[in-house]
Design a protein around this motif. Structure first.
Motif, PDB file in Angstrom:
ATOM      1  N   GLY A   6     -40.155  16.898   8.956  1.00 55.10           N
ATOM      2  CA  GLY A   6     -41.485  16.311   9.026  1.00 55.10           C
ATOM      3  C   GLY A   6     -42.229  16.563   7.740  1.00 55.10           C
ATOM      4  O   GLY A   6     -42.392  17.701   7.328  1.00 55.10           O
ATOM      5  N   GLY A   7     -42.672  15.481   7.071  1.00 49.22           N
ATOM      6  CA  GLY A   7     -43.379  15.645   5.813  1.00 49.22           C
ATOM      7  C   GLY A   7     -42.486  16.280   4.773  1.00 49.22           C
ATOM      8  O   GLY A   7     -41.357  15.868   4.560  1.00 49.22           O
ATOM      9  N   MET A   8     -42.967  17.364   4.145  1.00 48.65           N
ATOM     10  CA  MET A   8     -42.199  18.047   3.106  1.00 48.65           C
ATOM     11  C   MET A   8     -41.424  19.250   3.652  1.00 48.65           C
ATOM     12  O   MET A   8     -40.814  19.985   2.898  1.00 48.65           O
ATOM     13  N   GLY A   9     -41.464  19.458   4.978  1.00 52.72           N
ATOM     14  CA  GLY A   9     -40.778  20.607   5.552  1.00 52.72           C
ATOM     15  C   GLY A   9     -40.054  20.246   6.825  1.00 52.72           C
ATOM     16  O   GLY A   9     -39.633  19.115   7.031  1.00 52.72           O
ATOM     17  N   GLY A  10     -39.922  21.218   7.716  1.00 53.36           N
ATOM     18  CA  GLY A  10     -39.236  20.989   8.973  1.00 53.36           C
ATOM     19  C   GLY A  10     -39.360  22.213   9.855  1.00 53.36           C
ATOM     20  O   GLY A  10     -39.943  23.229   9.473  1.00 53.36           O
ATOM     21  N   GLN A  11     -38.799  22.127  11.062  1.00 51.89           N
ATOM     22  CA  GLN A  11     -38.893  23.228  11.998  1.00 51.89           C
ATOM     23  C   GLN A  11     -37.702  23.211  12.947  1.00 51.89           C
ATOM     24  O   GLN A  11     -37.023  22.207  13.107  1.00 51.89           O
ATOM     25  N   VAL A  12     -37.447  24.371  13.559  1.00 53.75           N
ATOM     26  CA  VAL A  12     -36.407  24.518  14.572  1.00 53.75           C
ATOM     27  C   VAL A  12     -37.068  25.054  15.831  1.00 53.75           C
ATOM     28  O   VAL A  12     -37.679  26.124  15.817  1.00 53.75           O
ATOM     29  N   ASP A  13     -36.962  24.285  16.906  1.00 55.59           N
ATOM     30  CA  ASP A  13     -37.530  24.711  18.188  1.00 55.59           C
ATOM     31  C   ASP A  13     -36.501  25.606  18.871  1.00 55.59           C
ATOM     32  O   ASP A  13     -35.619  25.135  19.590  1.00 55.59           O
ATOM     33  N   VAL A  14     -36.619  26.904  18.645  1.00 58.30           N
ATOM     34  CA  VAL A  14     -35.654  27.845  19.218  1.00 58.30           C
ATOM     35  C   VAL A  14     -36.006  28.218  20.650  1.00 58.30           C
ATOM     36  O   VAL A  14     -35.269  28.965  21.300  1.00 58.30           O
ATOM     37  N   GLY A  15     -37.108  27.698  21.156  1.00 56.50           N
ATOM     38  CA  GLY A  15     -37.503  28.008  22.516  1.00 56.50           C
ATOM     39  C   GLY A  15     -36.984  27.023  23.543  1.00 56.50           C
ATOM     40  O   GLY A  15     -37.081  27.270  24.747  1.00 56.50           O
ATOM     41  N   ALA A  16     -36.410  25.903  23.102  1.00 56.94           N
ATOM     42  CA  ALA A  16     -35.919  24.899  24.045  1.00 56.94           C
ATOM     43  C   ALA A  16     -34.626  25.376  24.698  1.00 56.94           C
ATOM     44  O   ALA A  16     -33.800  26.024  24.068  1.00 56.94           O
ATOM     45  N   GLY A  17     -34.437  25.048  25.953  1.00 58.81           N
ATOM     46  CA  GLY A  17     -33.204  25.406  26.641  1.00 58.81           C
ATOM     47  C   GLY A  17     -33.048  26.883  26.904  1.00 58.81           C
ATOM     48  O   GLY A  17     -31.915  27.392  26.972  1.00 58.81           O
ATOM     49  N   SER A  18     -34.139  27.602  27.071  1.00 56.60           N
ATOM     50  CA  SER A  18     -34.062  29.055  27.218  1.00 56.60           C
ATOM     51  C   SER A  18     -33.327  29.471  28.485  1.00 56.60           C
ATOM     52  O   SER A  18     -32.688  30.533  28.514  1.00 56.60           O
ATOM     53  N   GLU A  19     -33.383  28.666  29.536  1.00 54.08           N
ATOM     54  CA  GLU A  19     -32.695  29.034  30.775  1.00 54.08           C
ATOM     55  C   GLU A  19     -31.181  29.089  30.576  1.00 54.08           C
ATOM     56  O   GLU A  19     -30.508  29.978  31.093  1.00 54.08           O
ATOM     57  N   ALA A  20     -30.641  28.135  29.832  1.00 50.93           N
ATOM     58  CA  ALA A  20     -29.201  28.125  29.580  1.00 50.93           C
ATOM     59  C   ALA A  20     -28.784  29.341  28.762  1.00 50.93           C
ATOM     60  O   ALA A  20     -27.738  29.948  29.003  1.00 50.93           O
ATOM     61  N   VAL A  21     -29.606  29.696  27.785  1.00 45.76           N
ATOM     62  CA  VAL A  21     -29.296  30.863  26.964  1.00 45.76           C
ATOM     63  C   VAL A  21     -29.335  32.131  27.806  1.00 45.76           C
ATOM     64  O   VAL A  21     -28.448  32.984  27.714  1.00 45.76           O
ATOM     65  N   ALA A  22     -30.352  32.270  28.642  1.00 46.93           N
ATOM     66  CA  ALA A  22     -30.466  33.462  29.490  1.00 46.93           C
ATOM     67  C   ALA A  22     -29.271  33.579  30.434  1.00 46.93           C
ATOM     68  O   ALA A  22     -28.777  34.681  30.689  1.00 46.93           O
TER      69      ALA A  22
END
Length: 366
Positions: free
Chosen positions: A242-258
Motif C-alpha cells: 500500500g503506497g510506499m510500504g506494506g504490512q503483514v496481518d499476523v493476527g489473521a487465522g489465530s484459531e488455526a495457529v492456536a
C-alpha cells in the motif's frame, strides 16, 4: 493459508490466514561482505512448486543451486506520483491517484529495486490494475527481505508472472505432472512464476506472493532448509502492499495457529520441525494430512516469531546469510539459531510455543 511447493486451489480457498505479534521499528540487517552469487538451476530442471495447497513435491537436486550469471542491467528510475487532494494534503506514492486530482506530477527517482517483473495473462485478459498489483507485490516482498533481513535480489534479476485460467493449460505450462493440481509454481530455468487464477483475486495474490518468496529465496539464497523456506513463503504470502510500504496481518487465522501449538515448552517439537527436510516436511501421514497442515502452521509461526523483534531478525538473517555462503547444501539451522538467538533454541522454543498458544492480534508495518 498459503503453503509452498504445491497446494490444490480448493485448499487455498478454504485455508485460513495466520497470526503473530507486532515488532518494534524494523532494523536493517546488513548482509556480510562479500556478497554471494545468485543461485538458480540449469535449463533442463523442472519447475519448483510454490503454491498454497498441501501437496508433496520432489526436492531440488543439488545441481539446482549452481550459480547462474545474471546479465548486468542499469537500475531503472522509480516513478513517484505527487498530488494534492481535496483537503489540500500533498501525497507521494508509487501508485497514481485513483481519480483526477490537483497538481498531479510524476517524479523519476534513481535507485529503483534491482529486479524487474513482468506480469501477463496466458489465457485470461487481466485488468491493468491486476498487472500493476502483481508487479507491486513482487517488489514489495523483495524490499522487505532486503530492508529487514539484508537479502537483496541479484541485480538485473528479471521475473515473469503468468496468470493462467484453464487447469489443463496450467498443467501444460508447468510441465511437471506432480504439480498439475497446484495453485502456483516457479520455474528457475525460465525465471517464471505460473499462478492459477482463482475466483477470488485476494487468494490469487496470496498465491503469487507465496510463489514470489520462493523464487527470491531460490535466486538470492540457495537451497534453504524446507521449514524456513516454507515459513518465509507463508509469512510473506500475507504481505499487503500500500503506497510506499506494506504490512503483514499476523493476527489473521489465530484459531488455526492456536490449534497447532505444541504442548509443553515446545523444545522437542521445534527440533522435530527443523529436522523435517524436503519430503519429510511435505508427507501426509493420513488422508486428511493434519500433520502436514500442522507443520505449515508451525513453520509460519516460527518465522513470525523470529520476525517479531530485532534479535529474532538478526538470528534469521544469520541463517539466510550462512545459506548464501553455501547455497547447494541446506545449512544447520539448529546450530545457527542456538548460537544467534538470545538464550538459544530453548528460549526460542518457549517463545514460539507460547506465541502459538496465545496468538496476539497485530499488523506489522514495513
Amino acid at each position: 493459508m498459503l503453503a509452498g511447493c504445491g497446494r490444490e486451489p480448493a485448499a487455498v480457498e478454504q485455508a485460513p490466514v495466520v497470526h503473530a505479534h507486532a515488532p518494534p521499528a524494523a532494523e536493517v540487517i546488513a548482509p556480510p561482505a562479500p556478497s554471494m552469487p545468485a543461485v538458480a538451476g540449469p535449463p533442463t530442471q523442472p519447475p519448483v512448486a510454490i503454491a498454497p495447497a498441501r501437496m508433496s513435491h520432489p526436492p531440488l537436486p543439488p545441481a539446482d543451486c549452481a550459480a547462474r550469471p545474471i546479465e548486468p542491467a542499469a537500475a531503472p528510475a522509480l516513478s513517484v506520483h505527487r498530488w494534492v487532494d481535496e483537503s489540500g494534503i500533498t501525497h507521494y506514492s508509487d501508485r497514481p491517484p485513483a481519480a483526477d486530482v490537483a497538481g498531479h506530477r510524476v517524479l523519476e527517482v534513481a535507485g529503483a529495486p534491482s529486479i524487474s517483473v513482468d506480469a501477463s495473462g496466458h489465457d485470461v485478459d487481466l485488468p491493468g490494475q491486476l498487472q500493476q498489483r502483481a508487479v507491486a507485490d513482487a517488489l514489495g516482498v523483495q524490499r522487505v527481505l532486503r530492508d529487514t533481513l539484508g537479502i537483496a535480489a541479484p541485480h538485473g534479476l528479471r521475473l515473469r508472472v503468468v496468470f493462467v485460467l484453464d487447469a489443463n493449460e496450467y498443467a501444460r505450462l508447468v510441465g511437471e505432472p506432480s504439480l498439475a493440481a497446484s495453485a502456483g509454481a516457479y520455474s528457475p530455468a525460465r525465471r517464471t512464476i505460473y499462478v492459477r487464477k482463482q475466483a477470488d483475486d485476494e487468494i490469487t495474490f496470496m498465491v503469487l506472493r507465496h510463489e514470489i518468496t520462493h523464487a527470491l529465496v531460490h535466486e538470492s539464497i540457495g537451497n534453504l532448509p524446507t521449514p524456513l523456506n516454507e515459513g518465509l513463503a507463508e509469512y510473506f504470502g500475507r504481505y499487503q502492499g500500500g503506497g510506499m510500504g506494506g504490512q503483514v496481518d499476523v493476527g489473521a487465522g489465530s484459531e488455526a495457529v492456536a490449534a497447532a501449538a505444541p504442548a509443553g515448552d515446545g523444545s522437542e517439537e521445534l527440533v522435530d520441525l527443523l529436522a523435517r527436510e524436503d519430503l519429510a516436511f511435505y508427507a501426509a501421514e493420513t488422508n486428511a494430512g493434519p500433520e502436514r497442515e500442522q507443520r505449515y502452521l508451525r513453520a509460519y509461526a516460527l518465522v513470525a516469531q523470529l520476525m517479531r523483534g530485532v534479535e529474532g531478525r538478526r538470528a534469521l538473517a544469520a541463517v539466510l546469510h550462512a545459506q548464501q555462503a553455501a547455497p547447494c547444501s541446506p545449512v544447520a539451522v539448529e546450530s545457527i539459531l542456538q548460537r544467534e538467538y538470545p538464550g538459544g533454541l530453548a528460549a526460542l522454543a518457549t517463545a514460539w510455543a507460547g506465541a502459538m498458544r496465545d496468538p496476539a492480534v497485530d499488523v506489522r508495518a514495513y
